[in-house]
Every structure is written in C-alpha cells, then in structure tokens.
Design a protein around this motif. Structure first.
Motif, mmCIF file in Angstrom:
data_model
loop_
_atom_site.group_PDB
_atom_site.id
_atom_site.type_symbol
_atom_site.label_atom_id
_atom_site.label_comp_id
_atom_site.label_asym_id
_atom_site.label_seq_id
_atom_site.Cartn_x
_atom_site.Cartn_y
_atom_site.Cartn_z
ATOM 1 N N LEU A 181 16.694 34.615 25.427
ATOM 2 C CA LEU A 181 16.428 34.679 26.860
ATOM 3 C C LEU A 181 17.516 33.959 27.655
ATOM 4 C CD1 LEU A 181 12.558 34.097 27.024
ATOM 5 C CD2 LEU A 181 13.812 36.208 27.579
ATOM 6 N N PHE A 182 17.999 32.827 27.112
ATOM 7 C CA PHE A 182 19.105 32.132 27.770
ATOM 8 C C PHE A 182 20.317 33.033 27.896
ATOM 9 C CE2 PHE A 182 23.162 30.068 26.527
ATOM 10 C CZ PHE A 182 23.491 29.548 27.772
ATOM 11 N N HIS A 183 20.707 33.673 26.796
ATOM 12 C CA HIS A 183 21.884 34.531 26.827
ATOM 13 C C HIS A 183 21.678 35.712 27.780
ATOM 14 C CE1 HIS A 183 24.171 32.418 23.814
ATOM 15 N NE2 HIS A 183 23.148 32.457 22.966
ATOM 16 N N LEU A 184 20.467 36.227 27.857
ATOM 17 C CA LEU A 184 20.183 37.337 28.766
ATOM 18 C C LEU A 184 20.380 36.920 30.221
ATOM 19 C CD1 LEU A 184 19.105 40.173 29.410
ATOM 20 C CD2 LEU A 184 16.784 39.207 29.297
ATOM 21 N N PHE A 185 19.709 35.836 30.630
ATOM 22 C CA PHE A 185 19.811 35.404 32.026
ATOM 23 C C PHE A 185 21.230 34.931 32.365
ATOM 24 C CE2 PHE A 185 15.084 34.522 31.616
ATOM 25 C CZ PHE A 185 14.723 35.605 32.395
ATOM 26 N N ASN A 186 21.835 34.185 31.448
ATOM 27 C CA ASN A 186 23.187 33.705 31.701
ATOM 28 C C ASN A 186 24.172 34.861 31.829
ATOM 29 O OD1 ASN A 186 25.058 31.246 31.744
ATOM 30 N ND2 ASN A 186 25.980 32.471 30.106
ATOM 31 N N SER A 187 23.964 35.918 31.047
ATOM 32 C CA SER A 187 24.868 37.072 31.098
ATOM 33 C C SER A 187 24.720 37.840 32.410
ATOM 34 C CB SER A 187 24.592 38.002 29.914
ATOM 35 O OG SER A 187 24.918 37.366 28.696
ATOM 36 N N ILE A 188 23.501 37.914 32.935
ATOM 37 C CA ILE A 188 23.324 38.540 34.242
ATOM 38 C C ILE A 188 24.053 37.717 35.304
ATOM 39 C CG2 ILE A 188 21.647 39.205 36.008
ATOM 40 C CD1 ILE A 188 19.631 39.682 33.737
ATOM 41 N N GLY A 189 23.951 36.397 35.201
ATOM 42 C CA GLY A 189 24.700 35.545 36.120
ATOM 43 C C GLY A 189 26.201 35.745 35.987
ATOM 44 N N PHE A 190 26.684 35.835 34.744
ATOM 45 C CA PHE A 190 28.099 36.075 34.468
ATOM 46 C C PHE A 190 28.569 37.358 35.151
ATOM 47 C CE2 PHE A 190 31.152 38.481 31.967
ATOM 48 C CZ PHE A 190 32.157 37.564 31.661
ATOM 49 N N ALA A 191 27.776 38.427 35.022
ATOM 50 C CA ALA A 191 28.160 39.720 35.587
ATOM 51 C C ALA A 191 28.239 39.680 37.111
ATOM 52 C CB ALA A 191 27.165 40.797 35.147
ATOM 53 N N HIS A 192 27.513 38.770 37.725
ATOM 54 C CA HIS A 192 27.523 38.649 39.177
ATOM 55 C C HIS A 192 28.637 37.740 39.690
ATOM 56 C CE1 HIS A 192 23.443 40.391 39.105
ATOM 57 N NE2 HIS A 192 23.629 40.631 40.390
ATOM 58 N N ILE A 193 29.211 36.930 38.826
ATOM 59 C CA ILE A 193 30.156 35.917 39.301
ATOM 60 C C ILE A 193 31.600 36.192 38.882
ATOM 61 C CG2 ILE A 193 30.787 33.474 39.170
ATOM 62 C CD1 ILE A 193 27.804 32.812 38.949
ATOM 63 N N LEU A 194 31.856 36.331 37.587
ATOM 64 C CA LEU A 194 33.249 36.301 37.130
ATOM 65 C C LEU A 194 34.076 37.512 37.525
ATOM 66 C CD1 LEU A 194 33.717 34.310 33.897
ATOM 67 C CD2 LEU A 194 33.055 33.602 36.154
ATOM 68 N N PRO A 195 33.686 38.753 37.215
ATOM 69 C CA PRO A 195 34.558 39.875 37.597
ATOM 70 C C PRO A 195 34.794 39.946 39.106
ATOM 71 C CG PRO A 195 32.845 40.588 36.070
ATOM 72 C CD PRO A 195 32.476 39.216 36.520
ATOM 73 N N VAL A 196 33.753 39.692 39.877
ATOM 74 C CA VAL A 196 33.864 39.762 41.330
ATOM 75 C C VAL A 196 34.813 38.684 41.847
ATOM 76 C CG1 VAL A 196 32.581 39.575 43.494
ATOM 77 C CG2 VAL A 196 31.585 40.795 41.554
ATOM 78 N N SER A 197 34.715 37.481 41.294
ATOM 79 C CA SER A 197 35.581 36.400 41.761
ATOM 80 C C SER A 197 37.043 36.666 41.418
ATOM 81 C CB SER A 197 35.124 35.062 41.170
ATOM 82 O OG SER A 197 35.255 35.056 39.752
ATOM 83 N N LEU A 198 37.326 37.257 40.257
ATOM 84 C CA LEU A 198 38.709 37.573 39.899
ATOM 85 C C LEU A 198 39.271 38.648 40.822
ATOM 86 C CD1 LEU A 198 41.132 37.157 38.100
ATOM 87 C CD2 LEU A 198 40.108 38.699 36.415
ATOM 88 N N ALA A 199 38.473 39.667 41.130
ATOM 89 C CA ALA A 199 38.910 40.693 42.079
ATOM 90 C C ALA A 199 39.166 40.083 43.456
ATOM 91 C CB ALA A 199 37.856 41.793 42.173
ATOM 92 N N LEU A 200 38.314 39.148 43.853
ATOM 93 C CA LEU A 200 38.462 38.499 45.151
ATOM 94 C C LEU A 200 39.754 37.694 45.217
ATOM 95 C CD1 LEU A 200 37.291 37.780 47.917
ATOM 96 C CD2 LEU A 200 36.017 35.931 46.814
ATOM 97 N N PHE A 201 40.070 36.945 44.163
ATOM 98 C CA PHE A 201 41.305 36.163 44.140
ATOM 99 C C PHE A 201 42.522 37.077 44.169
ATOM 100 C CE2 PHE A 201 38.724 32.598 43.526
ATOM 101 C CZ PHE A 201 39.478 31.439 43.440
ATOM 102 N N SER A 202 42.453 38.188 43.437
ATOM 103 C CA SER A 202 43.562 39.138 43.445
ATOM 104 C C SER A 202 43.791 39.688 44.851
ATOM 105 C CB SER A 202 43.285 40.278 42.464
ATOM 106 O OG SER A 202 44.295 41.257 42.520
ATOM 107 N N ARG A 203 42.709 39.958 45.559
ATOM 108 C CA ARG A 203 42.808 40.487 46.927
ATOM 109 C C ARG A 203 43.336 39.429 47.890
ATOM 110 N NH1 ARG A 203 40.491 44.978 49.490
ATOM 111 N NH2 ARG A 203 41.286 45.014 51.622
ATOM 112 N N LEU A 204 42.952 38.176 47.681
ATOM 113 C CA LEU A 204 43.386 37.103 48.563
ATOM 114 C C LEU A 204 44.842 36.722 48.360
ATOM 115 C CD1 LEU A 204 40.296 34.710 48.334
ATOM 116 C CD2 LEU A 204 41.045 35.943 50.377
ATOM 117 N N ALA A 205 45.404 37.017 47.191
ATOM 118 C CA ALA A 205 46.736 36.534 46.837
ATOM 119 C C ALA A 205 47.810 37.166 47.718
ATOM 120 C CB ALA A 205 47.021 36.842 45.370
ATOM 121 N N PRO A 206 48.679 36.368 48.374
ATOM 122 C CA PRO A 206 49.858 36.928 49.031
ATOM 123 C C PRO A 206 50.711 37.679 48.008
ATOM 124 C CG PRO A 206 49.521 34.645 49.688
ATOM 125 C CD PRO A 206 48.559 34.920 48.564
#
Length: 464
Positions: free
Chosen positions: A368-393
């Motif tokens: 259950l930990f891995h399930l909930f943590n993985s849903i959190g992962f899917a909401h945070i990491l890929p989106v944040s990397l795309a956001l940083f790429s977009r913000l980068a001069p």
C-alpha cells in the motif's frame, strides 16, 4: 487534436521532417534518448539497489573492511560504523550524483557541448561500475560514478525538451515517456543486477550495470542524426554570447527555479528513503519467504518501480480522460495532489511498524505504501521536470536542468543523515518524521501556488 496538429507551421515542419512523429507520435530522437537514459538508469539503480545491502551485509564487516582503501579515514571523518556509516556513505553518494550535473551542464553549455560531455560521462560511469568489482577500489568507484553521472544526466534530459518547438504541447508528454523508460529500468535493474548481486556475487551485479551502461553509450553515438543540434559554442558565439545580458523574464524564471528546488527536496524525502534505511528495515523485518523460498530484498525496489510505472501510465491516462470533461489541474495543482498521496504512503509505513508485534511484517502495508507513494510520484516528478525545462532560458537549458537535480542532492544528503537514525530511533517515530516532511512539502507547494506562481512565472503555470 493537439496544438501541434492544428498549427500550419508545425504541420509543414512535420512534412519536411517525417521522423518528427515516428516514435509514438513524437520525434524519433525521443525514442533513442529514452532508451539511452533507460540504460544509464539501469546502471544507476543497480548501484542504488545494491549499495546499502552490500555495505551492511558484506563490505563493512570486519573481515572485509580492512581491504578498502581509504575506509578508515572515512570512518574517522564521520565517526560512524556499521549501518549508520552505510547510510551516511549512501546518502553522500546519492546526493553528490545530483549535485555534479550542474557542473556537467556548465561544461556542456560553455565548452564541450552536450554530446562530448555526455559521452565522457558515460565512459567514466562504466569505469566506476567495473571498479566496483574490486573491494579495495570501492571509494574510487563511487568517485568515478559521481563524476560520470554529473557529466551525463543533465545533458540528456535537456535534449528531450529541445526536440520540440516552444509552443509544442507534446513536450510534457515527452517527459512522461522519458520517465516511463526510467521506471522500466528501475523494475528490471533489481531483478537482474539485484538478484545476481545477492544470490551469485555482489561483483556480478555491479559488473552487469557496467555492461548495460556501455551498450547505452554505443546506442547514443549511433543515434546522432536524430538528436537535437549540439550546443557546443563556436568561437564566434563564444565571443558574443557571454556579453548578452539575461532579460528580466529570464531572471524571473531563474528565481522560480531557485524557489522550487528546496520545496521539491522536502517533498522527495520519503521516496528517496526507499533506497536507504527502508531496504535495511525490509531485509530485517519483512516477511520475504514464500513456499520455502526467500526472495532477494532488492526485489522490493522492483515492486516500487512496477507500481511507479503502472501509476505513471494510469495517472497520464486519467488526466487525458479528465481533460476532455473538465479543466485539468496545472503543474502545482498536481504537485499538491501528489503530496497528499505521499503523506498517505508514509502513514502506511507507520501502520506497518506499529502493528508488527513479535513476528515479521506482512507485505500488505508495504505494498500500500508503494501504491500511494507511486501515485504521488506520478503527480510530482515528471511534471516538475517539464516545468523546469520550460522555465529554462534557452542558452542555460542544460545548466537549469542541472539545477533541477539540486532537489535530489538535498533530499539524498538529508536522507543520508536521517537514515542513520533508523538504528537508534523507534521505527514508528522514524516514519512519522517522513510523514511530517511530506506535509511540509504540501504546504510549501500550496503557498507557492497561491502567492508566488503568477509573479515569478509571468502567469499561470503551463499545464502539463
């Protein structure tokens, strides 16, 4: 219909360059970059999976520790031994591999270009893996891996964003595909390298990681025609670019990056602990014997990676469906949602520790930990990397991606210290601390969205 399909300029470009949609509707270069990153992550997560178990169960035992060059000095510096020392070494190693990408990005942006820098990093990483075959060179192997990852990591992620025009909405999906390749590697690495390391020989596991790294490097060299134009500065460009000042908007974007780094670091602590004290806890207290066969502890990483992969796909599909009916949450909205799931995952570990009793811990609460943590992962990491790429001069793209990994540096450095508390702290309190850090990340994301996002990003964050 996507924006790219609806824009005549993009359609013309796609006709002139048929490979622009040759890989799942994305540029052919994305397929190559995803596979190469998968090889690099296989090698990295092989190390990440085996390192703490290798130190605790083998290398730091008295009969082996004496042969490791420089280990006595490390012990004297930290004042630690046994499991706390293993957690500290692991934390510093995994922190530094996320600090050095800044230097790797600067080297690529200013001198060597991305391709030469990345190739050099891959070669040094392979050397580090092969040095792990010799106990005496353990610390030198870690040093080589730290340098190699630094030269490699930011310089491959930055190329993903440059496969697309600035207004191409496929960019965020590209990073999700990129993360799927990473997750496949995290699933496979413990099953292959982890099993070889625990069941056959530790050095077989580390050697396998080196071989896969070499294969990825060869593929990268072969993929050159389908990758973005290299950013190696010419002499003429070198004479003019340094004198061009950053615009006000560039500085606002950099400010957003700087503010987001510590917030991400705090939100990552629970996830990064999986590779540290969590594995030691699982090795000692989880019920891993089924029908007379004990599975390798490293397979817990494969379970986590399998969950991460499945939830990444599921969350992507959910928002594709949801977006047709209602407005999809923006990046920070998704990060806030993800933080709630991370908190829920940490509470599952608290429950596992609180209900253990005198026997072994069944796998219900860990799953259950891995399930909930993985849903959190899917909401945070890929989106944040795309956001940083977009913000980068544009001319600091690789450098900004390197700065993104400062969040992992900070998280892993903290985890290196916190992981050492496992031996002396009640287990329930240990995991409650991680729940508290996830809650801090939640509050920080919320405050950023409410008060700083518009000012620092010039409007609402880009929807992913």
């Amino acid at each position: 219909m996507t924006v790219a399909e609806a824009t005549p300029e993009i359609d013309i470009d796609a006709i002139e360059h048929p490979s622009d949609r040759a890989f799942l509707g994305h540029p052919k270069g994305l397929g190559y970059l995803a596979f190469v990153e998968g090889c690099e992550r296989f090698s990295y997560y092989s190390m990440q999976t085996l390192l703490v178990l290798y130190m605790v169960n083998y290398l730091l035992l008295p009969q082996h520790a004496g042969g490791v060059i420089g280990l006595d000095w490390v012990k004297s510096v930290y004042g630690l031994d046994g499991q706390p020392l293993a957690s500290r070494i692991f934390g510093d190693y995994t922190a530094l591999v996320y600090l050095t990408p800044i230097a790797g990005g600067l080297i690529a942006d200013r001198w060597l270009g991305r391709r030469a820098t990345l190739i050099a990093g891959g070669l040094i990483m392979a050397l580090g893996h092969f040095l792990m075959a010799f106990e005496g060179s353990f610390l030198f192997a870690l040093l080589a891996l730290i340098v190699g990852v630094g030269l490699f990591k930011g310089n491959i992620a930055s190329q993903v964003g440059e496969l697309y025009k600035p207004d191409d909405i496929r960019r965020a999906m590209a990073f999700q595909i990129f993360y799927i390749a990473i997750n496949v590697s995290v699933i496979v690495a413990p099953l292959i390298a982890g099993t070889l390391g625990e069941k056959v020989s530790w050095h077989w596991g580390f050697g396998t990681a080196g071989i896969v790294m070499v294969l990825g490097l060869v593929l990268y060299i072969m993929a050159g025609p389908w990758l973005p134009k290299d950013n190696r500065p010419s002499k003429a460009a070198g004479a003019t670019k340094p004198s061009e000042p950053l615009s006000r908007q560039d500085w606002l974007r950099i400010a957003a990056v700087v503010i987001l780094v510590p917030v991400l670091a705090i939100s990552l602590l629970t996830n990064q602990e999986i590779f540290n004290a969590y594995l030691v806890w699982a090795d000692q207290h989880f019920q891993l014997t089924f029908f007379g066969t004990t599975i390798p502890t490293s397979w817990m990483i494969s379970i986590d990676a399998g969950m991460s992969f499945s939830m990444l796909v599921a969350v992507t599909a959910f928002y594709a469906w949801y977006g047709r009916k209602r407005r999809e949450p923006d990046e920070l909205g998704k990060m806030i949602i993800g933080s709630f799931f991370t908190i829920g995952g940490g509470l599952c570990l608290v429950m596992a520790a609180a209900t253990q009793g005198d026997g072994k811990i069944g796998l219900m609460w860990p799953i259950l930990f891995h399930l909930f943590n993985s849903i959190g992962f899917a909401h945070i990491l890929p989106v944040s990397l795309a956001l940083f790429s977009r913000l980068a001069p544009a001319r600091l793209n690789a450098t900004i991606i390197g700065i993104y990994y400062l969040a992992f540096f900070a998280a892993n450095y903290i985890v290196g210290t916190v992981g050492g508390w496992y031996s002396s702290m009640p287990t329930t309190s240990f995991w409650l601390f991680h729940v508290a850090t996830a809650a801090v990340g939640l509050v920080a994301f919320l405050l950023f969205k409410l008060f700083l996002a518009k000012r620092l990003m010039g409007g609402e964050p880009v929807s992913a």
